[in-house]
Write a protein that holds these residues in place. Structure first.
Motif, PDB file in Angstrom:
ATOM      1  N   SER B  54       0.752  -1.096   0.001  1.00  0.00           N
ATOM      2  CA  SER B  54       0.009  -0.057  -0.140  1.00  0.00           C
ATOM      3  C   SER B  54       0.949   1.155  -0.025  1.00  0.00           C
ATOM      4  CB  SER B  54      -1.042   0.114   1.350  1.00  0.00           C
ATOM      5  OG  SER B  54      -1.647  -0.999   1.152  1.00  0.00           O
ATOM      6  N   ASP B 181      -5.740  -1.068  -4.872  1.00  0.00           N
ATOM      7  CA  ASP B 181      -5.110  -1.560  -3.522  1.00  0.00           C
ATOM      8  C   ASP B 181      -6.142  -2.333  -2.705  1.00  0.00           C
ATOM      9  OD1 ASP B 181      -3.572  -1.812  -1.295  1.00  0.00           O
ATOM     10  OD2 ASP B 181      -3.658   0.160  -0.412  1.00  0.00           O
ATOM     11  N   GLU B 182      -5.764  -3.731  -3.062  1.00  0.00           N
ATOM     12  CA  GLU B 182      -6.576  -4.626  -2.534  1.00  0.00           C
ATOM     13  C   GLU B 182      -8.319  -4.386  -2.419  1.00  0.00           C
ATOM     14  OE1 GLU B 182      -5.463  -6.700   1.162  1.00  0.00           O
ATOM     15  OE2 GLU B 182      -3.389  -5.784   0.842  1.00  0.00           O
TER      16      GLU B 182
END
Ligand SMILES: Nc1ncnc2c1ncn2[C@@H]1O[C@H](COP(=O)(O)OP(=O)(O)OP(=O)(O)O)[C@@H](O)[C@H]1O
Ligand SMILES: [Mg+2]
Lengths: 246, 268
Positions: B54, B181-182
Motif C-alpha cells: 500500500s 489497492d486490495e
C-alpha cells in the motif's frame, strides 16, 4: 396591554396557583398576585428582546470566531495551533461568570478606561461561545474518516476543493447537534449579564422584584419566559438534525 | 508487446520509480524500490501483510511523501530527498489527476449518489460542464454494470456495487494509470467476482494498471508481470508463470506455500 385581557390573565394565573397550592396540601400563606407581573410585562418583554439579541449576536460572533480558530487549530504549523489552543482551553475551563466580571471590573485596570457593561459582557459571551465553537468545528472536521480525505486527494482535489465538496458537507451534519446544544446554553448564559447590570430579562426581573417585593411572581414568570424561548428552539434543532441525517 | 526488446522509449514508459525510500517514524517501510510500468501493462504487486504494498501505491500518487527517490508518471518527474520538497498543493493535485486510485474500503462520498460520486472529479477538478460530466458518468456506470443504481446513495449499495462505483469514479478522470489497492479484500466472497470482472475488462482494453491483491488466481490470469515484495523491497519479479509457478526466492516460495495452504489449493 389591554386592561381586561390583562386582568383576566392575572386572575387565571392566581386561581391556578391557589389550586396548585391546595392540591399539594400546602400550608403556604403566601397570596400570589400576578397582576403586578402583567402590569410590568412590557419591561419584561423588553428584557427578553435584549436577551434574544445578545444570544443571537454572540452566537453568530462566536460561530465566526470558532470557524476561524478551528481552522487555525487544524493547521500543521505549531505556531498557529498553539495560541489558538491556549485561547480555547482557557475560555472553556474558566467560568463564564468570572470572564464577564473580569472584562467589566479587571480589564479596565489594564486599559485605563472602563468598558460599558454591554461590551464587557458581549466580549465575554462571544469569546466563550467562540472557544466552544472552535472545538466543535475542529472536532467535526477531524471526525471525518481518513478515507474520505485520501479519496478526494486521489481525485486531484486541492485542499479547498476537498474541504468544500467532501469534508465540510459531512462534517457540518455532525457539528449541528453540539452547536445547537451550545447555542441553547448560550441563551441561558446571557442571564449572567445581570451581574454587570446589562439590561437583559433577568436584570429587569430583579429590578422589578426590588420595586414591588414580588420575587415569586417575577422569577416564576421569567423562568417560564426562558422556557418559551428555548423549548421551540430545541424542537427546531431536532427537526433540523433529522432532516440532514444521512 | 511488439516493442518489448527495443530500448524503452520514454513515451512507452508510464510509471518509472527509482530507488524509492519511505519511513514511518522509525520504520523503514520502503527500502529502495525501483519499478517501471509500461503503457498498457498490467502489473501485479504481491507480498505478505505489512511488506509495503500500500505504501508503494500511495507513494506513486503521492498520498505519502517519499523520503528519497524519484517518482515519474507520464511526463511528470518528481524527485525526493535532501533539497527536494513535496510539490505545492496545486502541482500535486494536477499530478494526481492522471492517476486513478481505488481503495480497499471504497471510500465513496456518502453524501452523494452513485452518479454524483462519479461526476465529482470531472466537475470539481477538471471544470467540465455538469451535463457533459453526467453523460460521461452514465456511460461509466453502464460500463461497470450499475445503470440502475445511479441514484442510490452509497449506503444503499452492496460492497461489490460500491466498489464498482469507486472504479467508475476513478475512471471518470480519464487517468493514464489505475492503481488498485486490495480492492476486493473487504468484500463478501460472492461479491468479489463482479469487481474482478470489471478489472479484467479494463485490462483487456489496455488500461495501464498496478494491482495489489491477494487473489492469486486472478493475478495469474491477468498479470503481464508480477512483483513480489518483502520487508519494503522488491525481491522477485517476472511473468505470472515465472513468479507463481517457478519462484526462486525462498521468501516468495514460503509466501506462496502459505498462501496455497490457507486457500486450500495447490499450485496448478
Ligand atoms: N500511516 C502509517 N504510520 C505508521 N506506520 C505505517 C503507516 N502506514 C503503514 N505503516 C506501516 O508500514 C508498513 C507497510 O505498510 P503497508 O500498509 O504498506 O503494508 P501492506 O503491504 O499494504 O500490508 P497489507 O497487506 O496488510 O495491506 C507496515 O509495517 C505498517 O504497519
Ligand atoms: Mg495494504
Amino acid at each position: 396591554m389591554d386592561a381586561i385581557f390583562g386582568a383576566n390573565i392575572c386572575w387565571l394565573l392566581s386561581r391556578g396557583l391557589h389550586l396548585l397550592n391546595d392540591l399539594a396540601g400546602g400550608h403556604g400563606t403566601y397570596q400570589a398576585d400576578f397582576c403586578v407581573v402583567v402590569k410590568h410585562f412590557d419591561a419584561l418583554l423588553r428584557g427578553a428582546g435584549i436577551t434574544l439579541l445578545y444570544a443571537f449576536g454572540t452566537i453568530v460572533g462566536g460561530l465566526v470566531l470558532g470557524v476561524l480558530c478551528g481552522t487555525a487549530m487544524l493547521s500543521r504549523h505549531k505556531f498557529l495551533t498553539l495560541p489558538f489552543n491556549a485561547y480555547v482551553q482557557f475560555f472553556r475551563c474558566t467560568p463564564l461568570l468570572v470572564q464577564i466580571v473580569w472584562f467589566y471590573y479587571a480589564l479596565p485596570m489594564l486599559l485605563g478606561y472602563s468598558l460599558p457593561a454591554w461590551m464587557a459582557s458581549g466580549l465575554g459571551l462571544t469569546l466563550y461561545m467562540g472557544a466552544f465553537c472552535a472545538e466543535i468545528f475542529r472536532g467535526g472536521i477531524q471526525s471525518i474518516d481518513r478515507g474520505q480525505w485520501q479519496a478526494a486527494r486521489a481525485l486531484g482535489m486541492t485542499y479547498l476543493q476537498l474541504m468544500r465538496r467532501v469534508i465540510l458537507p459531512q462534517a457540518m451534519r455532525r457539528m449541528i447537534p453540539p452547536f445547537t446544544n451550545q447555542s441553547v446554553l448560550q441563551l441561558k448564559n446571557t442571564s449572567l449579564l445581570y451581574v454587570v447590570a446589562g439590561h437583559d430579562l433577568m436584570y429587569y426581573a430583579a429590578q422589578l422584584t426590588s420595586q414591588t417585593f414580588r420575587p415569586f411572581e417575577f422569577y416564576t414568570t421569567v423562568a417560564m419566559m426562558y422556557f418559551v424561548m428555548l423549548y421551540p428552539a430545541t424542537k427546531f434543532a431536532k427537526r433540523l438534525e433529522a432532516r440532514v441525517d444521512i | 508487446m511488439s516493442a518489448a526488446n527495443l530500448p524503452a522509449a520514454s513515451d512507452d514508459v508510464m510509471i518509472r520509480i527509482t530507488d524509492l525510500h519511505k519511513h514511518y517514524a522509525k520504520l523503514h517501510a520502503l527500502k529502495g524500490v525501483s519499478l517501471t510500468v509500461k503503457r498498457g501493462e498490467v502489473l501485479f504487486v504481491i507480498g505478505p501483510s505489512g511488506c509495503g504494498k500500500s505504501t508503494l501505491l500511495r507513494c506513486i500518487n503521492l498520498l505519502e511523501e517519499p523520503a528519497a527517490g524519484t517518482v515519474a508518471v507520464g511526463e511528470d518527474v518528481i524527485h525526493f530527498g535532501p533539497g527536494h520538497r513535496m510539490p505545492s498543493g496545486g502541482v500535486l493535485a494536477k499530478y494526481r489527476t492522471q492517476i486513478g486510485m481505488v481503495f480497499q474500503q471504497f471510500d465513496l462520498f456518502p453524501h452523494m449518489t452513485a452518479i454524483q460520486n462519479v461526476m465529482e472529479g470531472p466537475v470539481t477538478v477538471k471544470g467540465i460542464r455538469r451535463k457533459q460530466a453526467f453523460t460521461l458518468a452514465r456511460e461509466l456506470l453502464k460500463k461497470v454494470g450499475l445503470s440502475e443504481k445511479e441514484n442510490n446513495y452509497p449506503r444503499n449499495l452492496s460492497g461489490g456495487q460500491a466498489q464498482r462505483v469507486a472504479i467508475a469514479r476513478a475512471l471518470a478522470m480519464q487517468p493514464r494509470v489505475m492503481l488498485f489497492d486490495e480492492v476486493t479484500s473487504a468484500l463478501d466472497p460472492e461479491l468479489v467476482g463482479e469487481v474482478l470482472g470489471v478489472m479484467f475488462q479494463l485490462a483487456e482494453e489496455g488500461t495501464t494498471m498496478v494491482v495489489v491483491t491477494h487473489e492469486m488466481a486472478f493475478a495469474s490470469e491477468v498479470a503481464d508481470r508480477i512483483v513480489f515484495m518483502d520487508a519494503g523491497q522488491i525481491v522477485e519479479e517476472g511473468t505470472a508463470d515465472d513468479v507463481l509457478l517457478q519462484p526462486r526466492n525462498p521468501r516468495l516460495q514460503s509466501f506462496l506455500a502459505r498462501f496455497h495452504h490457507n486457500m486450500g489449493t495447490a499450485p496448478s
